[in-house]
Write an enzyme that holds these catalytic residues in place. Structure first.
Site, PDB file in Angstrom:
ATOM      1  N   SER A  19       0.816  -1.207   0.000  1.00 30.70           N
ATOM      2  CA  SER A  19       0.000   0.000   0.000  1.00 30.70           C
ATOM      3  C   SER A  19       0.860   1.272   0.000  1.00 30.70           C
ATOM      4  CB  SER A  19      -0.972  -0.040   1.189  1.00 30.70           C
ATOM      5  OG  SER A  19      -1.978   0.940   1.065  1.00 30.70           O
ATOM      6  N   ASP A  68      -8.863  -2.926  -7.083  1.00 27.17           N
ATOM      7  CA  ASP A  68      -8.245  -2.665  -5.780  1.00 27.17           C
ATOM      8  C   ASP A  68      -9.280  -2.092  -4.808  1.00 27.17           C
ATOM      9  OD1 ASP A  68      -6.893  -0.814  -3.778  1.00 27.17           O
ATOM     10  OD2 ASP A  68      -5.135  -1.796  -4.628  1.00 27.17           O
ATOM     11  N   HIS A  79      -6.640  -5.774  -1.593  1.00 27.28           N
ATOM     12  CA  HIS A  79      -5.621  -4.742  -1.402  1.00 27.28           C
ATOM     13  C   HIS A  79      -4.500  -5.337  -0.547  1.00 27.28           C
ATOM     14  CE1 HIS A  79      -4.097  -0.657  -1.306  1.00 27.28           C
ATOM     15  NE2 HIS A  79      -3.953  -0.724   0.007  1.00 27.28           N
TER      16      HIS A  79
END
Length: 391
Positions: A171, A267, A334
Site C-alpha cells: 500500500s 483494488d 488490497h
C-alpha cells in the site's frame, strides 16, 4: 522445585508459540533521533529484522509497512497517538509471513534472506522532509529522513555486502518502494542484483464518480504538508507538478531499476477512495457498493468496470517494458503478498495458473518473465478470495 519446573514449562510453551508464529522483535533506531529522522511525534523510527542464513546470508529484502497518509495537522495529530505516528505504540513483535515468511515451503525463493519490515510512522510514504517543527502541534514531517536512516543502518549491519536485494512494500509502503527504488539501487553495491516490488502501491491518477480527481487534491495536501517535493524523483518533478509524482504512472516511465507490480484491477482501497471517496459521494449511493461489489447496481458495476479500464491505461509503462513484471488479478483486494495464504497458498489468487510467489521469484531470478493480466470482470477469477484488505 515443582513450581520452578512448571514455570520453565510455561516459558518453553511460550517460546515455541513465538517461534511458531515467526514473531520478530522490534529494533528502535535511537541513533536516528539526533539526525532528525523521527516519527510524527518525534519518537525513534523502528523496524523488525530477521537475519538471513545459508545461501541467503548476503541477500536482503527491505519491506515497508503501509497505512495511508495524513493530509493536515488534525489527521496527523490523530495518527500521532497510534502506531502509525509513533513507535511508542508499536507492537514489540511482528509475525513475518508471505513475502517476508521464513519457511521454505511457503516462501521458497526468499525464506532465508535477511528480511526487514520497516514500520510506517510518518504518514507520507517516507517522503516528508520539513526542518521546522511548529511548537503549537509538535509534529515532525521527516519520512524521507526515516527511510534513509533505516537504509544506512542496514548497510552498516551487512547490506553493504548484498549480492541480491529487493525494496518492497504494501500500500503506502509499496508506493514508497516505487518512489525510492532508484535511490535504493544507487546506495547498494554496483555488483548487486537490485529490484523493487510494489504490492498494492500502484495508485492511479483516476477519475472519481463525479468526473473529477479527488485523489489528486488529496495527494496535493500530503505533498504540501510534508514538504515531499524535494524527496520525489527529480526525473518526474522536473516535468510536472510534485503531487502528480505521487502517482506511479508518471514515475515508472523514467525508472531505471527493474520493478514488479502486484495489484488488483479492482483494488478495494482504490474503489473506496479513488473512485468513490465519501467526500464526493454526497448521497451515499456508493456506501454499500464500494465495500462489496455484489451490492452494486448494474450502472455502478459499469462504472467499476470503467475504473479497471483506467487502471489498465495507467499500467502501460509497466507492461511496455520487458524488464518489469506484472501480476494484475481481478480480485477486489488490497495487499496480497503479506500472508502465506495469498502469497503462495493453495487457495491464493492465481493469474495464468501462477501464484504470486512463483511469479515474483521467477522474475527476480530471471527464470522467466511474468507480465500477466487477469480476465476482465470482478467475478471471473474463481481463485480470488471474498475480499482481502491487509494494509
Amino acid at each position: 522445585m515443582g513450581r520452578l519446573k512448571q514455570c520453565w514449562s510455561s516459558l518453553l510453551v511460550l517460546a515455541v508459540l513465538v517461534i511458531g508464529t515467526g514473531a520478530v522483535p522490534i529494533t528502535y533506531l535511537q541513533s536516528a533521533v539526533a539526525k532528525g529522522a523521527v516519527c510524527l511525534d518525534g519518537s525513534a523510527p523502528a523496524y523488525h529484522f530477521d537475519k538471513g542464513f545459508g545461501s541467503g546470508i548476503n541477500n536482503w529484502i527491505v519491506h515497508m509497512e503501509g497505512g495511508g497518509w495524513c493530509t493536515d495537522v488534525a489527521s496527523c495529530n490523530e495518527r500521532k497517538g497510534t502506531m502509525k505516528g509513533s513507535s511508542k505504540f508499536m507492537n514489540k513483535d511482528f509475525g513475518f509471513s508471505g513475502i517476508l515468511g521464513g519457511k521454505q515451503s511457503t516462501n521458497p525463493d526468499f525464506y532465508n534472506w535477511n528480511r526487514i519490515k520497516v514500520r510506517y510512522c510518518d504518514g507520507s510514504s517516507f517522503t516528508g522532509n520539513v526542518e521546522a517543527v511548529n511548537p503549537a502541534n509538535k509534529l515532525f514531517f521527516r519520512g524521507a529522513r526515516v527511510w534513509r536512516a533505516v537504509v544506512d543502518d542496514l548497510m552498516a549491519k551487512g547490506m553493504k555486502n548484498a549480492q541480491n536485494a529487493i525494496l518492497s512494500g504494501c500500500s503506502a509502503g509499496a508506493l514508497a518502494a516505487i518512489l525510492h527504488c532508484d535511490t535504493f539501487r544507487a546506495i547498494l553495491p554496483r555488483t548487486a542484483s537490485v529490484k523493487c516490488v510494489s504490492d498494492a502501491g500502484y495508485f492511479i491518477h483516476g477519475k472519481d464518480i463525479t468526473g473529477g480527481s479527488y485523489i489528486q487534491s488529496y495527494y496535493s495536501k500530503v505533498v504540501a504538508l510534508h514538504g515531499s517535493a524535494k524527496s520525489l524523483p527529480v526525473s518526474c518533478t522536473s516535468k510536472m507538478k510534485p503531487e502528480l509524482c505521487f502517482f506511479p504512472q508518471y514515475v515508472v516511465p523514467s525508472m531505471r531499476t527493474p520493478l514488479f507490480v502486484i495489484n488488483a484491477a479492482f483494488d478495494s482501497w482504490q474503489i473506496k477512495n479513488v473512485l468513490a471517496p465519501t467526500a464526493v459521494d454526497k448521497g451515499k449511493e456508493w456506501k454499500n457498493c464500494k465495500l462489496d461489489l455484489k451490492k452494486c447496481s448494474a450502472a455502478q458495476l459499469k462504472t467499476v468496470q470503467g475504473f479497471r479500464d483506467q487502471m489498465m491505461r495507467a499500467l502501460s509503462p509497466v507492461h511496455s517494458t520487458p524488464s518489469r513484471g506484472l501480476f494484475l488479478d481481478s480480485c477486489h483486494a488490497h495487499c496480497q503478498g503479506g500472508s502465506a495464504a495469498s502469497w503462495s497458498g493453495d487457495k491464493g489468487p492465481q493469474v495464468a495458473n501462477t501464484r504470486i510467489a512463483k511469479a515474483v521469484g521467477n522474475w527476480f531470478y530471471g527464470r522467466s518473465a511474468f507480465q500477466k493480466i487477469d480476465c476482465p470482470s470482478p467475478t471471473c477469477n474463481p481463485t480470488c478470495p471474498a475480499i482481502s484488505t491487509e494494509d
